[in-house]
Write a protein that holds these residues in place. Structure first.
Motif, mmCIF file in Angstrom:
data_model
loop_
_atom_site.group_PDB
_atom_site.id
_atom_site.type_symbol
_atom_site.label_atom_id
_atom_site.label_comp_id
_atom_site.label_asym_id
_atom_site.label_seq_id
_atom_site.Cartn_x
_atom_site.Cartn_y
_atom_site.Cartn_z
ATOM 1 N N GLN A 60 0.715 -1.054 -0.101
ATOM 2 C CA GLN A 60 -0.197 0.076 -0.072
ATOM 3 C C GLN A 60 0.846 1.189 -0.136
ATOM 4 O OE1 GLN A 60 -3.299 -0.777 -0.309
ATOM 5 N NE2 GLN A 60 -2.324 -2.592 -0.381
ATOM 6 N N ALA A 61 2.030 1.095 0.535
ATOM 7 C CA ALA A 61 2.994 2.173 0.601
ATOM 8 C C ALA A 61 4.162 2.388 -0.265
ATOM 9 C CB ALA A 61 3.367 2.419 2.086
ATOM 10 N N VAL A 62 4.528 1.435 -0.697
ATOM 11 C CA VAL A 62 5.433 1.492 -1.750
ATOM 12 C C VAL A 62 4.998 0.950 -3.173
ATOM 13 C CG1 VAL A 62 7.134 1.112 0.178
ATOM 14 C CG2 VAL A 62 6.570 -0.934 -1.199
ATOM 15 N N SER A 63 5.919 1.259 -4.130
ATOM 16 C CA SER A 63 5.508 0.522 -5.768
ATOM 17 C C SER A 63 5.706 -0.646 -5.592
ATOM 18 C CB SER A 63 6.399 1.508 -6.612
ATOM 19 O OG SER A 63 7.891 0.952 -6.549
ATOM 20 N N ARG A 64 5.387 -1.379 -6.669
ATOM 21 C CA ARG A 64 5.862 -2.886 -6.872
ATOM 22 C C ARG A 64 7.229 -3.131 -6.937
ATOM 23 N NH1 ARG A 64 -0.405 -3.062 -9.497
ATOM 24 N NH2 ARG A 64 -1.375 -3.638 -7.543
ATOM 25 N N SER A 65 7.447 -2.460 -7.767
ATOM 26 C CA SER A 65 9.148 -2.464 -8.106
ATOM 27 C C SER A 65 9.975 -2.513 -6.610
ATOM 28 C CB SER A 65 9.543 -1.674 -9.184
ATOM 29 O OG SER A 65 9.439 -0.205 -8.741
ATOM 30 N N ARG A 66 9.660 -1.367 -6.050
ATOM 31 C CA ARG A 66 10.486 -1.456 -4.671
ATOM 32 C C ARG A 66 9.907 -2.354 -3.620
ATOM 33 N NH1 ARG A 66 12.346 4.021 -4.252
ATOM 34 N NH2 ARG A 66 12.042 5.327 -6.185
ATOM 35 N N TRP A 67 8.864 -2.777 -3.875
ATOM 36 C CA TRP A 67 8.431 -4.167 -2.999
ATOM 37 C C TRP A 67 9.386 -5.128 -3.125
ATOM 38 C CZ3 TRP A 67 7.177 -8.992 -2.942
ATOM 39 C CH2 TRP A 67 6.372 -9.873 -1.954
ATOM 40 N N LEU A 68 9.516 -5.488 -4.443
ATOM 41 C CA LEU A 68 10.294 -6.602 -4.843
ATOM 42 C C LEU A 68 11.977 -6.480 -4.474
ATOM 43 C CD1 LEU A 68 9.202 -7.171 -8.334
ATOM 44 C CD2 LEU A 68 8.809 -8.670 -6.530
ATOM 45 N N VAL B 99 9.130 1.939 8.101
ATOM 46 C CA VAL B 99 9.440 2.955 7.522
ATOM 47 C C VAL B 99 8.146 3.872 7.175
ATOM 48 C CG1 VAL B 99 10.829 4.408 5.909
ATOM 49 C CG2 VAL B 99 11.723 2.507 7.065
ATOM 50 N N ALA B 100 7.371 3.312 6.505
ATOM 51 C CA ALA B 100 6.304 4.185 6.246
ATOM 52 C C ALA B 100 5.069 4.473 7.252
ATOM 53 C CB ALA B 100 5.341 3.197 5.182
ATOM 54 N N LEU B 101 5.123 3.920 8.412
ATOM 55 C CA LEU B 101 4.568 4.190 9.699
ATOM 56 C C LEU B 101 5.362 5.193 10.299
ATOM 57 C CD1 LEU B 101 3.511 0.507 10.933
ATOM 58 C CD2 LEU B 101 2.093 2.140 10.481
ATOM 59 N N TRP B 102 6.687 5.400 10.419
ATOM 60 C CA TRP B 102 7.395 6.345 10.957
ATOM 61 C C TRP B 102 7.016 7.557 10.137
ATOM 62 C CZ3 TRP B 102 10.437 7.026 15.133
ATOM 63 C CH2 TRP B 102 11.135 8.201 15.265
ATOM 64 N N ARG B 103 7.042 7.584 8.877
ATOM 65 C CA ARG B 103 6.682 8.813 8.374
ATOM 66 C C ARG B 103 5.177 9.230 8.185
ATOM 67 N NH1 ARG B 103 7.455 7.791 2.643
ATOM 68 N NH2 ARG B 103 7.866 10.204 2.350
ATOM 69 N N GLY B 104 4.308 8.397 8.932
ATOM 70 C CA GLY B 104 2.898 8.626 8.893
ATOM 71 C C GLY B 104 2.226 8.764 7.710
ATOM 72 N N ASP B 105 2.454 7.777 6.694
ATOM 73 C CA ASP B 105 1.888 7.422 5.296
ATOM 74 C C ASP B 105 0.563 7.073 5.582
ATOM 75 O OD1 ASP B 105 1.228 6.516 2.678
ATOM 76 O OD2 ASP B 105 3.247 6.176 2.266
ATOM 77 N N ARG C 244 5.296 5.704 15.210
ATOM 78 C CA ARG C 244 6.674 5.740 15.265
ATOM 79 C C ARG C 244 6.984 4.849 16.389
ATOM 80 N NH1 ARG C 244 9.041 11.769 14.400
ATOM 81 N NH2 ARG C 244 8.343 11.710 12.084
ATOM 82 N N TRP C 245 6.139 4.371 17.336
ATOM 83 C CA TRP C 245 6.257 3.440 18.365
ATOM 84 C C TRP C 245 6.382 2.047 17.460
ATOM 85 C CZ3 TRP C 245 7.999 4.414 23.021
ATOM 86 C CH2 TRP C 245 7.671 5.833 23.517
ATOM 87 N N THR C 246 5.771 1.872 16.722
ATOM 88 C CA THR C 246 5.698 0.439 16.040
ATOM 89 C C THR C 246 7.132 0.347 15.326
ATOM 90 O OG1 THR C 246 3.441 0.551 15.598
ATOM 91 C CG2 THR C 246 4.634 -0.901 14.111
ATOM 92 N N ALA C 247 7.514 1.345 14.706
ATOM 93 C CA ALA C 247 8.747 1.437 13.928
ATOM 94 C C ALA C 247 10.047 1.341 14.657
ATOM 95 C CB ALA C 247 8.858 2.777 12.911
ATOM 96 N N ALA C 248 9.984 1.910 16.003
ATOM 97 C CA ALA C 248 11.028 1.687 16.795
ATOM 98 C C ALA C 248 11.141 0.208 17.467
ATOM 99 C CB ALA C 248 10.699 2.691 18.173
ATOM 100 N N GLY C 249 9.953 -0.366 17.596
ATOM 101 C CA GLY C 249 9.676 -1.621 17.873
ATOM 102 C C GLY C 249 10.521 -2.640 17.014
ATOM 103 N N ALA C 250 10.305 -2.226 15.574
ATOM 104 C CA ALA C 250 10.886 -3.117 14.724
ATOM 105 C C ALA C 250 12.633 -2.881 14.734
ATOM 106 C CB ALA C 250 10.413 -2.568 13.160
#
Length: 227
Positions: free
Chosen positions: A81-89, A126-132, A181-187
């Motif tokens: 949902q947050a990255v392009s399909r090529s970037r997903w790969l 990273v998308a969660l950290w950015r608030g996507d 951001r808490w989730t990203a920090a947890g990761a």
């Protein structure tokens, strides 16, 4: 139109899932397939294909196979949902490759796509950290559930900590509390902790975070106004 909170159909997730699932079924039907395709020291001495094919077989039996495929769907759909399909790969296979390299040193024998899923978890974090805003509301829960599963590979009781964090994120999301951001920090903490105990999932998760950040920065350099 959204599907279960998803803004677009996770096409590349579905394709990779299908290929991996078919390969997993084949390994249970064809004797010796796992031994021929999994990561092994021979991968550094002529059997070069093992570094890639080990991402399409599973060494965890039926339970491990089902778990990895389920998380591929969940984490993959969120990341898509947050990255392009090529970037997903890129995230998927880059983290998988880093995990395989670490595996030759720390866990010479094995196979599974869990280390590649770590790349998708990194992208979602990273998308969660950015608030996507393209991410579904349940994204933090999925990422933290994956972190819980990873922690359990190092020491099973740690699963409980991860599950509590995931449930807390779910409750917070239902109440409109931002926990991205808490989730990203947890990761990040999960990646560092697992790397410290020489668990290949930790290296793969950190690689996923690094690759995802690098992709974001590359977009900003090319398009500083809209990135």
């Amino acid at each position: 139109m959204t599907i279960h909170g998803l803004r677009r159909f996770p096409l590349v997730t579905a394709v990779v899932f299908g290929v991996t699932a078919l390969s997993n079924v084949a390994q249970f039907l064809v004797p010796g397939m796992l031994a021929h395709l999994e990561r092994a020291p021979a991968g550094l001495h002529g059997d070069w294909w093992r570094t890639g094919t080990s991402l399409f077989v599973q060494d965890g039996g039926v339970a491990g196979t089902v778990s990895n495929l389920l998380f591929l769907v969940l984490v993959g759909a969120v990341a898509e949902q947050a990255v392009s399909r090529s970037r997903w790969l890129v995230c998927y296979f880059a983290a998988g490759l880093v995990g395989e390299i670490a595996g030759y040193a720390w866990q010479p024998h094995g196979g599974g796509n869990s280390i590649a899923i770590c790349g998708l978890a990194g992208a979602a974090a990273v998308a969660l950290w950015r608030g996507d805003e393209r991410l579904p509301r349940f994204a933090p829960t999925i990422v933290l559930l994956w972190c819980a599963a990873l922690l359990a590979t190092a020491w099973f009781p740690l699963l409980a900590i991860g599950l509590v964090a995931a449930m807390a994120a779910r409750v917070a999301a239902e109440r409109g509390i931002a926990v991205g951001r808490w989730t990203a920090a947890g990761a990040l903490v999960t990646g560092v902790a697992l790397t410290a105990v020489r668990n290949i999932h930790g290296v793969a998760l950190l690689a996923g975070l690094v690759v995802a950040v690098a992709l974001v920065l590359s977009v900003r350099r090319r398009n500083p106004v809209t990135a």
